[in-house]
Design an enzyme around this catalytic site. Structure first.
Site, PDB file in Angstrom:
ATOM      1  CE  LYS A   1     -33.101  -3.742 -23.862  1.00 12.00           C
ATOM      2  NZ  LYS A   1     -34.405  -3.573 -24.466  1.00 12.00           N
TER       3      LYS A   1
HETATM    4  C1  PLP Z   1     -35.767  -3.051 -24.504  1.00  7.33           C
HETATM    5  C2  PLP Z   1     -36.967  -3.890 -24.336  1.00  7.33           C
HETATM    6  C3  PLP Z   1     -38.054  -3.839 -25.228  1.00  7.33           C
HETATM    7  C4  PLP Z   1     -38.176  -2.820 -26.312  1.00  7.33           C
HETATM    8  O1  PLP Z   1     -37.102  -2.766 -27.142  1.00  7.33           O
HETATM    9  P1  PLP Z   1     -36.966  -1.603 -28.242  1.00  7.33           P
HETATM   10  O2  PLP Z   1     -36.031  -2.199 -29.248  1.00  7.33           O
HETATM   11  O3  PLP Z   1     -36.380  -0.435 -27.516  1.00  7.33           O
HETATM   12  O4  PLP Z   1     -38.309  -1.313 -28.796  1.00  7.33           O
HETATM   13  C5  PLP Z   1     -39.083  -4.747 -25.042  1.00  7.33           C
HETATM   14  N1  PLP Z   1     -39.078  -5.623 -24.032  1.00  7.33           N
HETATM   15  C6  PLP Z   1     -38.079  -5.676 -23.139  1.00  7.33           C
HETATM   16  C7  PLP Z   1     -38.127  -6.697 -22.043  1.00  7.33           C
HETATM   17  C8  PLP Z   1     -37.000  -4.798 -23.253  1.00  7.33           C
HETATM   18  O5  PLP Z   1     -36.021  -4.821 -22.332  1.00  7.33           O
END
Ligand code: PLP
Length: 383
Positions: free
Chosen positions: A182
């Site tokens: 991310k």
């Molecule tokens: C990565 C992601 C999540 C979950 O994130 P985590 O930190 O791994 O729990 C939720 N929604 C979207 C759209 C994502 O891309």
């Protein structure tokens, strides 16, 4: 040549030193770095409050929990997203109602949201797919008109903005992810950002078993008394992770610009290819470019998406598919009787989508290599 992965974090010596300093201290969790990270994050997105959690999934669960949803309540969510965007609704006993996306942007379609509203609808979750903020003015108007909460799953869009307003201030509750691929990372981690002090207290409590004070606060006040006032979870994030997050946050705008540069380079490098449909971006937004999803015009290609995917992977290009629509997963078909054919735009897009590698650690050479190889694979696969 080394394969180019779909995404990869950038970890600097400063990041490592920041984590190292925490490990040599006394507070490995719920220490001073948690509060500092929250304050710095709120500042960056120009919001009042931020509450850090162990993941965005935990943060989404917490956001749903403070809405006090009752069994049978409905929450509208786009189907073209990661499953966590919808799972958080199911955790609370509420019902996810899937909405379709706009065919240009692949963002939640406000018209379909309006069609899906019933007397039991309580909230809308908007997902900033690929890093582009949703149409928050229209969504806020709909939410306000029907008395619904507006929640942003901004897991992709840290660094983005809508009509000059930064992501983090666009919905009532705004959720971010710090998973390694991310925009910034804490290993695992998430954040809820809100303007509401009352919700902030609830979110903090929910993250700590529903207990009204945390260990550090009791230590400072010299008391062992605490009261568990509602059912919560252990969704705390560690001090090591928040030290990493603080350090990462300093690079955010540089990294966003790098992602934007790569996206611009791809746009120019693929602009003449008729078998590709490039991402559509509204003029009034800043796109955070977490993903660069292209759509294959399958009728002008000899090869299938599956073949092209494997050919690109074989040639070292870390392509991926974002996402299989959530309503097509077995759990949702079994539990909520969702069906193929009900959300046609997302279903069609899913057949055509391919995400190209995009992350700030990519070199200029990596970017050119992706363009050259994608061009050659697609032209060889053309009818
Ligand atoms: C990565 C992601 C999540 C979950 O994130 P985590 O930190 O791994 O729990 C939720 N929604 C979207 C759209 C994502 O891309």
């Amino acid at each position: 040549m080394n394969p180019i992965p779909p995404g990869r974090p950038l970890i600097s010596d400063e990041d490592i030193e920041a984590v190292d300093r925490v490990l040599r201290g006394h507070w490995l969790t719920t220490g001073p770095n948690v509060h500092e990270f929250e304050a710095a994050f709120a500042d960056v997105v120009r919001a009042r409050f931020a509450v850090a959690m162990s993941s965005a999934t935990a943060a989404l669960h917490a956001a749903m929990a403070v809405l006090d949803l009752k069994p049978g309540d409905e929450v509208i969510v786009p189907t073209l997203t990661f499953v966590a965007s919808a799972n958080c609704i199911v955790y609370t006993g509420a019902i996810p109602v899937f909405a379709d996306v706009n065919n240009d942007t692949l963002l939640l379609d406000p018209n379909d949201v309006e069609r899906k509203i019933t007397p039991r609808t309580r909230a809308i979750i908007a997902v900033d797919y690929a890093g582009q903020p949703c149409r928050y003015d229209e969504l806020a108007r709909i939410a306000q008109h029907h008395g619904l909460a507006l929640v942003a799953d901004a897991s992709h869009s840290l660094g983005g903005s809508f009509k000059q307003r930064p992501v983090g201030t666009l919905a009532d509750l705004n959720v971010f992810s710090f998973h390694p691929i991310k925009p910034i990372t804490t290993g695992e981690g998430g954040m809820v950002v809100t303007q509401s002090g009352a919700w902030t207290d609830r979110l903090r409590r929910f993250r700590n078993h529903g207990i009204d004070s945390d260990h550090r606060e009791r230590e400072e006040k010299g008391t062992w008394h605490y009261d568990m006032v509602e059912l919560g979870y252990n969704y705390r994030i560690t001090d090591m992770q928040c030290a990493l997050g603080l350090s990462q946050l300093r690079n955010m705008s540089t990294w966003t610009r790098r992602r934007q540069w790569i996206a611009g380079y791809y746009d120019a490098g693929f602009g003449d290819l008729e078998m590709l449909r490039l991402p559509y971006i509204h003029e009034d937004v800043t796109h955070a470019h977490h993903l660069y999803p292209v759509r294959l015009r399958l009728d002008s290609l000899k090869a299938t998406r599956e073949v092209i995917y494997h050919e690109l992977r074989n040639q070292g290009i870390g392509v991926n598919v974002h996402y299989r629509p959530v309503h097509l997963h077995r759990f949702y078909r079994d539990r909520f009787k969702t069906k193929l054919g009900t959300l046609p735009i997302a279903e069609q897009a899913y057949e055509e989508l391919l995400s190209l590698p995009i992350f700030p650690a990519m070199s200029d050479d990596d970017v050119t290599r992706v363009i050259d190889i994608v061009r050659s694979v697609l032209t060889n696969g053309t009818r």
